[in-house]
Design an enzyme around this catalytic site. Structure first.
Site, short mmCIF file in Angstrom:
data_model
loop_
_atom_site.label_atom_id
_atom_site.label_comp_id
_atom_site.label_asym_id
_atom_site.label_seq_id
_atom_site.Cartn_x
_atom_site.Cartn_y
_atom_site.Cartn_z
N GLY A 9 0.80 -1.22 0.00
CA GLY A 9 0.00 0.00 0.00
C GLY A 9 0.83 1.27 0.00
N ASN A 10 1.97 1.23 0.70
CA ASN A 10 2.79 2.44 0.81
C ASN A 10 3.40 2.83 -0.53
OD1 ASN A 10 4.47 0.01 1.19
ND2 ASN A 10 6.11 1.49 1.24
N LYS A 127 -11.58 -10.68 7.03
CA LYS A 127 -10.81 -9.56 6.48
C LYS A 127 -11.65 -8.28 6.52
CE LYS A 127 -7.70 -7.45 3.89
NZ LYS A 127 -6.37 -7.12 4.40
N LYS A 211 -2.69 -10.15 -1.32
CA LYS A 211 -1.90 -9.92 -2.54
C LYS A 211 -0.52 -10.59 -2.46
CE LYS A 211 1.29 -6.41 -1.62
NZ LYS A 211 1.10 -6.30 -0.22
N LYS A 273 3.17 -11.90 4.42
CA LYS A 273 4.39 -11.66 3.63
C LYS A 273 5.40 -12.77 3.90
CE LYS A 273 3.58 -6.71 4.01
NZ LYS A 273 2.73 -6.65 2.81
P1 ADP Z 1 1.60 -3.43 2.85
O1 ADP Z 1 0.57 -2.37 2.79
O2 ADP Z 1 2.92 -3.03 2.30
O3 ADP Z 1 1.14 -4.76 2.33
P2 ADP Z 1 1.21 -4.01 5.69
O4 ADP Z 1 0.82 -2.75 6.38
O5 ADP Z 1 0.17 -5.02 5.43
O6 ADP Z 1 1.99 -3.63 4.37
O7 ADP Z 1 2.40 -4.73 6.48
C1 ADP Z 1 3.58 -4.03 6.84
C2 ADP Z 1 3.50 -3.65 8.31
O8 ADP Z 1 3.61 -4.84 9.11
C3 ADP Z 1 4.61 -2.79 8.85
O9 ADP Z 1 4.37 -1.43 8.60
C4 ADP Z 1 4.58 -3.13 10.34
O10 ADP Z 1 3.87 -2.14 11.06
C5 ADP Z 1 3.79 -4.43 10.45
N1 ADP Z 1 4.44 -5.52 11.17
C6 ADP Z 1 3.79 -6.40 11.97
N2 ADP Z 1 4.62 -7.30 12.47
C7 ADP Z 1 5.85 -7.00 12.00
C8 ADP Z 1 7.15 -7.60 12.15
N3 ADP Z 1 7.34 -8.67 12.92
N4 ADP Z 1 8.19 -7.05 11.50
C9 ADP Z 1 8.01 -5.96 10.72
N5 ADP Z 1 6.81 -5.35 10.53
C10 ADP Z 1 5.74 -5.87 11.16
MG MG Z 2 0.23 -1.01 4.73
#
Ligand code: ADP
Ligand code: MG
Length: 311
Positions: A9-10, A127, A211, A273
């Site tokens: 998303g970022n 979700k 995704k 992820k």
């Molecule tokens: P995206 O939008 O890129 O798919 P998400 O917001 O779903 O990303 O996931 C990334 C986020 O996961 C990070 O910003 C962080 O806040 C969170 N997060 C949760 N657990 C962890 C972890 N163990 N290590 C790193 N980030 C983590």
């Molecule tokens: Mg995000």
């Protein structure tokens, strides 16, 4: 080397999570500058991306306009955002390539992802999508068959199925374009979720596929060597948020599975992820990398981010 880049998303919105058109264009420009760098180094790139904020915005429009124009279902929102985000990424990538004096054809494939109609997610949706609403506005939506949950002070939130991606239905089209030299954007938002009817036809369903999990399937299908999951943190972190938090560098897949089982990676964010990275490597991928936009060039080579390698 062929790389599947999954943009979070970022990479598509402002840091504050807003998804104004100009925010999306600016974020796409940053991400596609990195992609142009990879292409310049003769790395073959296939792109996929999230669509959470964009679908969230469409759902708000649906609600607000429901008395005037018919609301469209969640699978339509997925198809629509694949098109707009793909178009934005294509323009941004071609602009970034032009500044390097490079030229590549780009294409976006409206992509369906097959899920099982008896996936547990349909019986137990988890979700969250869209915005919070007060209880009295939710009643009519529940009558229309939607599932909403009481989230306390913030109000109610719609929850939908997040089924397992079984197959990227349109992967063959992606493959043809990739082989013809196109930089392809595909399976945005995890792909439009479809189930197979008993007569063999496909039907879109109101669900959201993760995704990153779809990215792992697509990466395998198009024969990528490396999967890079691009998010807003440079690493997956052990004891995330605690004083003794520890960024994870290179890790063998079975060790990463042990760490995941210990609960280091939150289920709605880093968890999928890590799962996607493990699946890709277990299915024969050379490596999977979790990192941020800034570290894409080094990450691709396994020199930055959390790098998941075979045992
Ligand atoms: P995206 O939008 O890129 O798919 P998400 O917001 O779903 O990303 O996931 C990334 C986020 O996961 C990070 O910003 C962080 O806040 C969170 N997060 C949760 N657990 C962890 C972890 N163990 N290590 C790193 N980030 C983590
Ligand atoms: Mg995000």
């Amino acid at each position: 080397m062929r790389v599947l880049l999954a943009l979070g998303g970022n990479a598509m919105t402002n840091a504050d999570g807003r998804a104004r058109v100009e925010d999306q264009q600016a974020a796409a420009a940053v991400a596609m500058a990195a992609v142009a760098g990879l292409l310049h180094d003769d790395v073959d790139v296939v792109l996929t991306h999230g669509n959470g904020p964009q679908v969230g915005n469409l759902l708000v429009k649906n609600e607000l306009a429901a008395a005037v124009v018919p609301p469209v279902p969640l699978d339509w929102c997925g198809a629509q955002t694949q098109a707009t985000i793909g178009f934005t990424l294509m323009n941004a990538l071609e602009a970034a390539l032009a500044t390097r004096g490079l030229e590549r054809r780009t294409a976006t494939v409206v992509t369906r992802t097959l899920v099982a109609s008896d996936d547990d997610g349909f019986a137990h949706p988890t979700k969250p999508v869209g915005r919070f609403l007060p209880a009295d506005e939710v009643e009519v939506l529940v009558e229309h068959g939607e599932t909403w949950e009481d989230r306390g002070e913030k109000g109610w939130r719609r929850v939908v199925a997040s089924p397992e991606p079984l197959e990227v239905v349109d992967a063959a089209a992606v493959q043809v374009l990739v082989d013809a030299g196109y930089v392809v954007v595909a399976a945005g938002g995890g792909g439009i979720p479809v189930v197979r009817e008993s007569d063999g036809t496909l039907r879109g369903v109101p669900a959201v596929i993760d995704k990153d999990l779809t990215a792992a399937v697509l990466a395998h299908t198009v024969g990528a060597d490396v999967l890079v999951v691009v998010t807003d943190v440079a690493h997956a972190v052990l004891r995330y948020g605690a004083p003794d938090a520890e960024p994870l560098g290179t890790v063998a897949v079975s060790r990463l599975r042990e760490l995941a089982a210990e609960g280091h990676f939150a289920s709605g964010s880093m968890g999928p992820k890590v799962e996607a990275a493990c699946r890709f490597v277990e299915r024969g991928g050379t490596r999977a990398v979790i990192t941020d936009l800034e570290h894409i060039p080094d990450g691709v080579r396994g020199d930055a981010g959390t790098v998941v390698v075979p045992d």
